[in-house]
Design a protein around this motif. Sequence first.
Motif, PDB file in Angstrom:
ATOM      1  N   ARG A 201       0.751  -1.348   0.241  1.00  0.00           N
ATOM      2  CA  ARG A 201      -0.142  -0.074  -0.120  1.00  0.00           C
ATOM      3  C   ARG A 201       0.726   1.221  -0.309  1.00  0.00           C
ATOM      4  NH1 ARG A 201      -5.446  -2.135   1.789  1.00  0.00           N
ATOM      5  NH2 ARG A 201      -5.955   0.745   1.284  1.00  0.00           N
ATOM      6  N   ALA A 202       1.507   1.113   1.008  1.00  0.00           N
ATOM      7  CA  ALA A 202       2.901   2.560   0.676  1.00  0.00           C
ATOM      8  C   ALA A 202       4.150   1.881   0.696  1.00  0.00           C
ATOM      9  CB  ALA A 202       2.591   2.557   1.814  1.00  0.00           C
TER      10      ALA A 202
ATOM     11  N   GLU B  81      10.270   0.215   4.150  1.00  0.00           N
ATOM     12  CA  GLU B  81       9.802   0.187   5.213  1.00  0.00           C
ATOM     13  C   GLU B  81       8.240   0.254   4.237  1.00  0.00           C
ATOM     14  OE1 GLU B  81      11.321   4.491   7.065  1.00  0.00           O
ATOM     15  OE2 GLU B  81      12.126   4.634   4.535  1.00  0.00           O
ATOM     16  N   ILE B  82       7.879  -0.959   4.714  1.00  0.00           N
ATOM     17  CA  ILE B  82       6.379  -1.264   3.488  1.00  0.00           C
ATOM     18  C   ILE B  82       5.250  -1.113   4.347  1.00  0.00           C
ATOM     19  CG2 ILE B  82       5.586  -3.100   1.625  1.00  0.00           C
ATOM     20  CD1 ILE B  82       8.870  -3.698   2.280  1.00  0.00           C
ATOM     21  N   VAL B  83       4.438  -1.071   3.928  1.00  0.00           N
ATOM     22  CA  VAL B  83       3.277  -1.541   4.703  1.00  0.00           C
ATOM     23  C   VAL B  83       2.230  -2.043   3.301  1.00  0.00           C
ATOM     24  CG1 VAL B  83       0.425   0.285   5.395  1.00  0.00           C
ATOM     25  CG2 VAL B  83       3.351   1.154   5.767  1.00  0.00           C
ATOM     26  N   GLY B  84       1.064  -3.128   4.005  1.00  0.00           N
ATOM     27  CA  GLY B  84       0.858  -4.148   2.893  1.00  0.00           C
ATOM     28  C   GLY B  84      -0.041  -4.741   3.893  1.00  0.00           C
TER      29      GLY B  84
ATOM     30  N   PHE C 182      -3.138   5.156  12.144  1.00  0.00           N
ATOM     31  CA  PHE C 182      -1.742   5.347  10.846  1.00  0.00           C
ATOM     32  C   PHE C 182      -2.953   5.354   9.923  1.00  0.00           C
ATOM     33  CE2 PHE C 182       0.671   5.143  15.064  1.00  0.00           C
ATOM     34  CZ  PHE C 182       1.362   7.002  14.199  1.00  0.00           C
ATOM     35  N   GLY C 183      -2.677   5.784   8.311  1.00  0.00           N
ATOM     36  CA  GLY C 183      -3.120   5.611   7.652  1.00  0.00           C
ATOM     37  C   GLY C 183      -1.735   4.621   6.605  1.00  0.00           C
ATOM     38  N   ASP C 184      -2.572   4.476   5.620  1.00  0.00           N
ATOM     39  CA  ASP C 184      -0.480   3.778   5.134  1.00  0.00           C
ATOM     40  C   ASP C 184       0.178   4.457   4.926  1.00  0.00           C
ATOM     41  OD1 ASP C 184      -2.877   1.520   4.848  1.00  0.00           O
ATOM     42  OD2 ASP C 184      -3.314   1.599   2.992  1.00  0.00           O
ATOM     43  N   ALA C 185       0.085   5.136   3.569  1.00  0.00           N
ATOM     44  CA  ALA C 185       1.475   6.598   4.014  1.00  0.00           C
ATOM     45  C   ALA C 185       2.196   6.756   5.087  1.00  0.00           C
ATOM     46  CB  ALA C 185       0.616   7.218   2.881  1.00  0.00           C
ATOM     47  N   GLU C 186       1.140   7.799   5.974  1.00  0.00           N
ATOM     48  CA  GLU C 186       1.092   7.346   7.152  1.00  0.00           C
ATOM     49  C   GLU C 186       2.547   6.809   8.070  1.00  0.00           C
ATOM     50  OE1 GLU C 186      -1.905  10.231  10.007  1.00  0.00           O
ATOM     51  OE2 GLU C 186      -2.461   8.884   9.290  1.00  0.00           O
ATOM     52  N   ALA C 187       2.011   5.695   8.313  1.00  0.00           N
ATOM     53  CA  ALA C 187       3.037   4.789   8.976  1.00  0.00           C
ATOM     54  C   ALA C 187       4.448   4.451   8.377  1.00  0.00           C
ATOM     55  CB  ALA C 187       2.208   3.298   8.562  1.00  0.00           C
ATOM     56  N   ALA C 188       3.876   4.396   6.838  1.00  0.00           N
ATOM     57  CA  ALA C 188       5.250   4.283   6.618  1.00  0.00           C
ATOM     58  C   ALA C 188       6.960   4.293   6.744  1.00  0.00           C
ATOM     59  CB  ALA C 188       5.252   3.918   4.807  1.00  0.00           C
ATOM     60  N   PRO C 189       6.839   5.397   7.284  1.00  0.00           N
ATOM     61  CA  PRO C 189       7.734   5.973   7.829  1.00  0.00           C
ATOM     62  C   PRO C 189       8.188   5.661   8.988  1.00  0.00           C
ATOM     63  CG  PRO C 189       7.174   7.819   6.567  1.00  0.00           C
ATOM     64  CD  PRO C 189       6.267   6.762   6.943  1.00  0.00           C
TER      65      PRO C 189
ATOM     66  N   ALA D  59       9.875  10.804   1.886  1.00  0.00           N
ATOM     67  CA  ALA D  59       8.881  10.364   0.396  1.00  0.00           C
ATOM     68  C   ALA D  59       8.489   8.888   1.012  1.00  0.00           C
ATOM     69  CB  ALA D  59       9.445  10.367  -0.801  1.00  0.00           C
ATOM     70  N   VAL D  60       7.318   9.247   0.161  1.00  0.00           N
ATOM     71  CA  VAL D  60       6.322   7.691   0.294  1.00  0.00           C
ATOM     72  C   VAL D  60       6.574   7.283  -1.388  1.00  0.00           C
ATOM     73  CG1 VAL D  60       4.409   6.407   1.555  1.00  0.00           C
ATOM     74  CG2 VAL D  60       5.698   7.713   2.871  1.00  0.00           C
ATOM     75  N   LEU D  61       6.316   6.292  -1.701  1.00  0.00           N
ATOM     76  CA  LEU D  61       6.020   5.462  -2.708  1.00  0.00           C
ATOM     77  C   LEU D  61       4.915   4.900  -2.353  1.00  0.00           C
ATOM     78  CD1 LEU D  61       8.934   4.187  -4.560  1.00  0.00           C
ATOM     79  CD2 LEU D  61       8.412   6.188  -4.516  1.00  0.00           C
TER      80      LEU D  61
END
Length: 327
Positions: free
Chosen positions: A33-34, A61-64, A137-144, A323-325
Motif C-alpha cells: 500500500r505504501a 519501510e513497507i506497509v501492505g 495511522f493511514g498507510d502512507a503515514e505509517a510507512a516512515p 517521501a512515500v511511494l
Amino acid sequence: MRAQLLTATGRPLVAADLPPPSPGPTQVLLQVRACAVCRTDLHVVDGELPDAKLPLIPGHEIVGIVAGKGAEADRFQLGDRVGVPWLGWTCGVCDYCRSGRENLCDRARFTGYQLDGGYAELAVADQRYCFAIPPQFGDAEAAPLLCAGLIGYRTLRLAGDGERVGIYGFGAAAHIVAQVARHQGRRIFAFTRPGDAAAQDFARGLGAIWAGGSDERPPEPLDAALIFAPVGALVPAALAATRKGGTVVCGGIHMSDIPAFPYRLLWGERAVRSVANLTRRDGEEFLALAPNVPVRTTTQAFPLAQANEALAALREGRLSGAAVLVP
Ligand SMILES: [Zn+2]
Ligand SMILES: [Zn+2]
C-alpha cells in the motif's frame, strides 16, 4: 507486477514488469500500500554499501495487506495490515541473536538490500519480522515509522536520559524522534544545513526550542546529540556542542569520513557511538508508543513510477519529512 528495479549500482532504477513473488513457508505475500524512501536506499543505489543483491527491488519501510501466506505462516490473517522493516531475517543461534542483539547478527539479511523490498506492487516477507500497524495511522503515514521511526527511536534510547538533545540533520528520522523526545519531556535543539531556513522552521514546528545551522553552537550545552545526516564532519561538531559525560550517537548506516579532531573534544567522558539496524523489540516498543505521542508523520507521496524522482528529492534535501511511494 510492476516494480522499480536496481540493476547496477550508480544507475537510476528501471521500471520492470515481474512475475508475482510466491511466499516461502514462513512468509506472507503483501499487496504493497505504501513504501517510504529512506536515506539507506540512496546508499544502496549509489553503491556505498557492499554486496547488495542485484537485481534488487529496494525499499524497507513497507506497509501492505496480507494477500497470501506460506504453509507455515500462521501469525497473520489474509487482509491484515502489516509493516516490513529493514531487519528481514536473523540466524537465531549466534551470540548476538542469543543475547538480545539480533540487530548485530553476523548473518542477518536486510529488506531492500539482500532481500527484495517494497518498491513494487507486491512483496514477500518473513512473518516473524513483520509488525502489526496501529490502526490510528493511514498507510502512507505509517510507512516512515518502519525505519525513520524505529531507528530514530533506537538512536534516542542509546543517547541516554539527558534532557537537552541536539539533532543533526532534520529529515525523516529527526521529524519523528523530535516528537517522541518532546513527549518524554526533553528539549530539542535542531541543526540543519547552514542557511536552510525552511528546515529550521519545520524543526521549530515540531517542537524544537532552538534551530540553527550545523556550524552554530546551541545556546546551552547538549546532554546528547543524535546525528542523522551522513556527514562525518558533524561528529566533532556535535562533540564540541555536548557537555562532559554526554553521548553523540550516529544514527545512519553510512557517513563520509570523520575528520581528525583534538582529544579535548572527547575528553570529559564524552562518548561517540553508532546505531546499527533494529531489533524486533525496538519495533514492538516503538509501534506501541507512537499512537500515544501521538506521532504525526509528514509525508510527500510519489507514484511508484517516480521512485527516481523521490530519491533525487531526498538526495537534494528538497523534502520536509519523508517521501512515500504509492503503487
Ligand atoms: Zn544471529
Ligand atoms: Zn531505513
